[in-house]
Scaffold this motif. Structure first.
Motif, PDB file in Angstrom:
ATOM      1  N   LYS A 154       0.417  -1.039   0.052  1.00 46.73           N
ATOM      2  CA  LYS A 154       0.062  -0.162   0.106  1.00 46.73           C
ATOM      3  C   LYS A 154       1.070   1.339  -0.279  1.00 46.73           C
ATOM      4  CE  LYS A 154      -3.728   2.752   2.699  1.00 46.73           C
ATOM      5  NZ  LYS A 154      -4.135   2.738   4.044  1.00 46.73           N
TER       6      LYS A 154
ATOM      7  N   ASP B 105      -8.424   3.765   3.598  1.00 48.53           N
ATOM      8  CA  ASP B 105      -7.872   2.707   2.985  1.00 48.53           C
ATOM      9  C   ASP B 105      -7.461   3.309   1.761  1.00 48.53           C
ATOM     10  OD1 ASP B 105     -10.265   0.141   3.474  1.00 48.53           O
ATOM     11  OD2 ASP B 105      -8.426   0.569   4.186  1.00 48.53           O
TER      12      ASP B 105
ATOM     13  N   TYR C 292      -2.279   0.976  -4.566  1.00 47.50           N
ATOM     14  CA  TYR C 292      -1.796  -0.381  -4.278  1.00 47.50           C
ATOM     15  C   TYR C 292      -1.000  -0.975  -5.394  1.00 47.50           C
ATOM     16  CZ  TYR C 292      -5.477  -0.015   0.161  1.00 47.50           C
ATOM     17  OH  TYR C 292      -5.314   0.717   1.121  1.00 47.50           O
TER      18      TYR C 292
END
Lengths: 113, 112
Positions: free
Chosen positions: A38, A86, A90
């Motif tokens: 991430k 979030d 990624y």
């Protein structure tokens, strides 16, 4: 040569939705490692998971889960009940033993409140 | 326990100049890898150092060179800078298992 494909360049979801990030890889080796990282806006890569080619067992860690399927050369990543925190880029990555790590182009995830 | 550190954080250079970036690995780690991450792209492997020698190299020209010191810290040198060298340069360290890499915050290089 090893290659990682992340077909989704950008995904937007509304908070609390589930989202799956796709990863397809190519390698000639029978022994290899797969990763997910991430990268938040700060830029530092944060390690999420490593899988070796002999372990196809799916893994769950809190809201994160990973589905590794050698038959389709895929290593997909699912976030359940997404949260604003979030939001990040990624990366899926592949390494063949003591070799360089090859990264995909990344999937930018935006979670909208 | 300090993680991987890199210096400087940001750097601005002009074409043709030379630059040196520095990396201190996580305590006890003996392997250092360098990556270049252009805007909107994934990191690209430049090279890896182990026991003060270059062990692996990616598809980068000889303008990119490196060094590892006895304390395992490392430098990345880039000569004759081009505009295309503008990127985030990431350093990663590991111990024994080169696949368990820990990344530093990166150095953002801008070439004008």
């Amino acid at each position: 040569a090893q290659k990682v494909t992340q077909a989704q360049t950008e995904i937007s979801v509304v908070e609390k939705e589930d989202v799956t990030l796709d990863c397809v890889y190519e390698t000639r080796d029978t022994t290899y490692y797969l990763f997910w990282y991430k990268q938040p806006p700060s830029g530092e890569l944060v390690f999420l998971i490593r899988r070796n080619s002999f372990d196809e067992q799916n893994e769950i860690s809190g809201r994160y889960s990973w589905n590794f399927q050698k038959s389709t050369s895929s290593f997909n990543f699912t976030i359940t009940a997404s949260q604003v925190v979030d939001s990040a880029v990624y990366f899926c990555a592949l390494s063949e033993g003591y070799q360089k790590v090859t990264f995909g182009i990344g999937t930018k995830l935006q979670v909208i409140p | 326990d300090a993680g991987v550190t890199q210096s400087p954080t940001h750097l601005i250079k002009t074409r043709g100049q030379q630059v040196t970036l520095r990396c201190s690995p996580k305590s006890g780690h003996d392997t250092v890898s360098w990556y270049q991450q252009a805007l909107g792209q994934g990191p690209q492997f430049i090279f890896q150092y182990y026991e003060e020698e270059e062990r692996q190299r990616g598809n980068f020209p000889d303008r990119f060179s490196g060094h590892q010191f006895p304390n395992y810290s490392s430098e990345l040198n880039v000569n004759a800078l081009l505009l295309g060298d503008s990127a985030l340069y990431l350093c990663a360290s590991s111990l024994d298992d080169p696949n368990e890499q820990f990344f530093g915050p990166g150095t953002r290089l801008t070439v004008l």
